[in-house]
Scaffold this active site. Structure first.
Site, mmCIF file in Angstrom:
data_model
loop_
_atom_site.group_PDB
_atom_site.id
_atom_site.type_symbol
_atom_site.label_atom_id
_atom_site.label_comp_id
_atom_site.label_asym_id
_atom_site.label_seq_id
_atom_site.Cartn_x
_atom_site.Cartn_y
_atom_site.Cartn_z
ATOM 1 N N LYS A 1 13.851 7.787 2.330
ATOM 2 C CA LYS A 1 14.557 9.144 2.004
ATOM 3 C C LYS A 1 14.327 10.086 3.161
ATOM 4 O O LYS A 1 15.258 10.718 3.506
ATOM 5 C CB LYS A 1 14.591 9.448 0.701
ATOM 6 C CG LYS A 1 15.279 8.753 -0.300
ATOM 7 C CD LYS A 1 15.347 9.205 -1.643
ATOM 8 C CE LYS A 1 16.309 8.771 -2.823
ATOM 9 N NZ LYS A 1 16.247 9.400 -3.972
ATOM 10 N N ASP B 1 21.846 13.560 -4.922
ATOM 11 C CA ASP B 1 20.973 13.384 -5.920
ATOM 12 C C ASP B 1 21.041 14.855 -6.761
ATOM 13 O O ASP B 1 21.212 15.089 -7.760
ATOM 14 C CB ASP B 1 19.361 13.266 -5.622
ATOM 15 C CG ASP B 1 18.986 11.698 -5.484
ATOM 16 O OD1 ASP B 1 19.638 10.811 -5.768
ATOM 17 O OD2 ASP B 1 18.312 11.649 -4.396
#
Ligand code: NDP
Length: 282
Positions: A66, A102
């Site tokens: 990520k 997210d």
């Protein structure tokens, strides 16, 4: 023609994204298939270049890529750059833009679960990647203050220093993880963002037992980002106190739903995605 989407991770077998995204393609009739790409860290650059050559239409990125993927993209949204993490790749011709769903995914899930974010007094347990997303998500949805409690105090202080510039009017403060009673007494939303409550974690029960949840106001809401198990030790303890609880599946569903919307431009079939996820967790 059926477009191919996928998730890049290492390991990636455990990912629930294929079951959710394939359910979304089925439910909407958008011709897509979603697969796992097991990509070791040293092959990430090759893999990202390969996405274009292979005609992949969009992708997710999970651990451990990520952060590293930011440097490999043509563009990164300001939100993802602020978080230092990308979980969704959106294709525009041969260019790839990195997004982070997210933080808004968590916010959507909490609002859906009945939490009030505007003006919220938030306390976050943990200072890892999930906690970072929670800080930014809560700050961007109107939280008044976000306190961060980590077992290593310097981690919480670092997070505050890094994220305050993108938190706008929301005040970020580190908080002593060993003295939570006072802070909890004026908390409206407690976010458990450590991995201490994961299935099989040896101290999951002790972690919950040591939290002075009795100090929370009765109107407070408690969420645990861990979704395996669904009812974590912290959520069980909060339920026993009669507090509103929200489990971690909502964040997972909504980060995926936001990715689906970015790729297809269509509203995501959230119920179908949630049902598929829940089916896979039984
Ligand atoms: P990280 O490894 O980045 O961070 C874990 C954090 O938990 C660290 O702050 C770590 O502290 C802390 N921690 C671990 N064990 C304990 C303990 N016994 N007591 C106190 N603190 C502890 O993980 P992530 O932030 O990426 O993920 C955290 C959890 O959130 C995971 O279990 C994951 O499943 C869940 N998650 C859920 C998502 C969802 O969509 N619902 C999305 C992302 C994550 P230290 O640094 O000192 O070890």
């Amino acid at each position: 023609m059926t477009d191919t989407y996928g998730i890049l991770g290492w390991p990636v077998e455990h990912s629930r994204s294929p079951v959710m995204q394939n359910a979304a393609f089925r439910a909407t009739g958008v011709p897509g298939q979603y697969v796992r790409f097991a990509v070791p860290p040293e092959r990430l650059a090759d893999a990202v270049r390969g996405l274009t050559a292979l005609g992949v239409a969009g992708a997710n990125v999970t651990l451990p890529h990520k952060e590293a993927v930011l440097a490999l993209l043509d563009d990164v949204t300001p939100e993802a750059r602020a978080l230092g993490a990308v979980n969704t790749l959106v294709r525009d011709g041969d260019r790839w833009c990195g997004h982070n769903t997210d933080a808004p995914g968590l916010a959507r899930s909490l609002i859906e679960g009945g939490a009030t974010l505007d003006g919220a007094e938030v306390l976050i347990l943990g200072a890892g990647g999930a906690a970072r997303a929670a800080v930014v998500g809560m700050a961007q949805h109107g939280a008044r203050r976000v306190r961060i409690a980590a077992r290593r105090g310097e981690q919480a202080r670092t997070l505050v220093a890094q994220l305050q510039p993108v938190a706008g009017a929301c005040v970020l403060e580190p908080c002593d993880a060993n003295a939570l009673q006072g802070p909890l007494s004026d908390t409206s939303l407690l976010v458990q963002a450590t991995s201490a409550t994961l299935e099989g974690a040896p101290d999951a029960q002790a972690f919950a037992d040591n939290l002075p949840l009795h100090a929370l106001p009765q109107s407070a809401c408690v969420t645990d980002l861990v979704y395996s198990p669904l009812r974590t030790t912290v959520l069980q303890a909060a339920e026993e106190r009669g507090l509103r609880t929200i489990d971690g599946t909502g964040m997972l569903v909504h980060q995926g739903a936001l990715a689906f919307e970015l790729w297809t431009g269509q509203p995501a079939p959230v119920t179908a995605m949630r049902d598929a996820l829940w089916g896979s967790l039984q």
